[in-house]
Motif scaffolding. Sequence first.
Motif, short mmCIF file in Angstrom:
data_model
loop_
_atom_site.label_atom_id
_atom_site.label_comp_id
_atom_site.label_asym_id
_atom_site.label_seq_id
_atom_site.Cartn_x
_atom_site.Cartn_y
_atom_site.Cartn_z
N UNK A 1 44.31 -29.66 -18.90
CA UNK A 1 42.89 -29.38 -19.13
C UNK A 1 42.42 -28.27 -18.20
N UNK A 2 41.47 -27.49 -18.70
CA UNK A 2 40.97 -26.38 -17.89
C UNK A 2 39.96 -26.88 -16.86
N UNK A 3 39.96 -26.23 -15.72
CA UNK A 3 38.98 -26.54 -14.67
C UNK A 3 38.41 -25.24 -14.12
N UNK A 4 37.19 -25.34 -13.60
CA UNK A 4 36.52 -24.20 -12.98
C UNK A 4 36.04 -24.64 -11.61
N UNK A 5 36.30 -23.83 -10.61
CA UNK A 5 35.93 -24.17 -9.24
C UNK A 5 35.06 -23.08 -8.62
N UNK A 6 33.92 -23.49 -8.12
CA UNK A 6 33.06 -22.60 -7.34
C UNK A 6 33.01 -23.18 -5.94
N UNK A 7 33.57 -22.48 -5.01
CA UNK A 7 33.77 -23.03 -3.67
C UNK A 7 32.58 -22.83 -2.74
N UNK A 8 31.57 -22.12 -3.19
CA UNK A 8 30.39 -21.83 -2.36
C UNK A 8 29.17 -22.57 -2.92
N UNK A 9 28.81 -23.71 -2.35
CA UNK A 9 27.65 -24.43 -2.87
C UNK A 9 26.35 -23.63 -2.68
N UNK A 10 26.27 -22.88 -1.58
CA UNK A 10 25.07 -22.08 -1.32
C UNK A 10 25.46 -20.74 -0.73
N UNK A 11 24.68 -19.74 -1.09
CA UNK A 11 24.86 -18.40 -0.53
C UNK A 11 23.48 -17.81 -0.28
N UNK A 12 23.45 -16.87 0.66
CA UNK A 12 22.19 -16.21 0.97
C UNK A 12 22.45 -14.71 1.10
N UNK A 13 21.48 -13.92 0.65
CA UNK A 13 21.62 -12.47 0.73
C UNK A 13 20.26 -11.85 1.06
N UNK A 14 20.31 -10.77 1.78
CA UNK A 14 19.08 -10.04 2.09
C UNK A 14 18.72 -9.16 0.88
N UNK A 15 17.43 -9.06 0.63
CA UNK A 15 16.97 -8.20 -0.46
C UNK A 15 17.57 -6.81 -0.30
N UNK A 16 18.01 -6.24 -1.44
CA UNK A 16 18.60 -4.90 -1.52
C UNK A 16 20.09 -4.87 -1.10
N UNK A 17 20.59 -5.98 -0.57
CA UNK A 17 21.99 -6.02 -0.19
C UNK A 17 22.85 -6.48 -1.37
N UNK A 18 24.15 -6.53 -1.14
CA UNK A 18 25.11 -6.95 -2.16
C UNK A 18 25.71 -8.30 -1.79
N UNK A 19 25.91 -9.13 -2.79
CA UNK A 19 26.51 -10.44 -2.56
C UNK A 19 27.56 -10.70 -3.63
N UNK A 20 28.59 -11.43 -3.27
CA UNK A 20 29.66 -11.78 -4.21
C UNK A 20 29.82 -13.29 -4.28
N UNK A 21 29.75 -13.81 -5.48
CA UNK A 21 29.93 -15.24 -5.71
C UNK A 21 31.34 -15.46 -6.25
N UNK A 22 32.01 -16.47 -5.73
CA UNK A 22 33.40 -16.72 -6.09
C UNK A 22 33.55 -17.75 -7.21
N UNK A 23 34.59 -17.58 -7.99
CA UNK A 23 34.92 -18.54 -9.05
C UNK A 23 36.43 -18.45 -9.31
#
Lengths: 116, 115
Positions: A1-23
């Motif tokens: 069976x397929x599974x999907x994992x997101x290891x970051x429950x919460x993230x924070x970024x400053x306005x105008x900055x760049x952020x990367x969410x993992x999957x």
Amino acid sequence: AQTVTQSQPEMSVQEAETVTLSCTYDTSESDYYLFWYKQPPSRQMILVIRQEAYKQQNATENRFSVNFQKAAKSFSLKISDSQLGDAAMYFCAYRSEGGSQGNLIFGKGTKLSVKP
Amino acid sequence: EAGVTQFPSHSVIEKGQTVTLRCDPISGHDNLYWYRRVMGKEIKFLLHFVKESKQDESGMPNNRFLAERTGGTYSTLKVQPAELEDSGVYFCASRRGGGSSYEQYFGPGTRLTVT
């Protein structure tokens, strides 16, 4: 069976900055779709971006882009020039390509906060 | 074009009571899905309708859950009798017919609290 994992429950970024969410995901299939959905507070989930597994080129939608690494089964979302309106829960999802079912398999989500 | 709507937005019931959730898909969308998110867990697939037929109900947790889609338009999801572990947010999504490549459009969800 397929599974999907997101290891970051919460993230924070400053306005105008760049952020990367993992999957990351696990599958034995070769053809499938990957998605990032966004759910702002008290609002419905909307599609941010999608990637077909057979395409080598990473999908982009304005400030949103993905880094799709098929061999590593990784599908990260990069948000550039973050805006206050980007604050939301982000869900990574998988869907098989074959058949007509189309049901999505989701990760647990990442809550993104954007600081002014 | 109106989006997917769900009613009610929030329901609080006592254990043992019955609750019926309703989903109105986008007009013309043959495919309708129900999903559920229990607090802190993944959004899980419950079942899939194609028009009025149940295409896949492999995600339904048990026989306390009954879904219908009479006439292939709106759908209802009844929980009878409700248990504490049924609490969560129930999402409905709809998709055009044809191949599986079309996007699913989600409703705002119904937050069910069983006390």
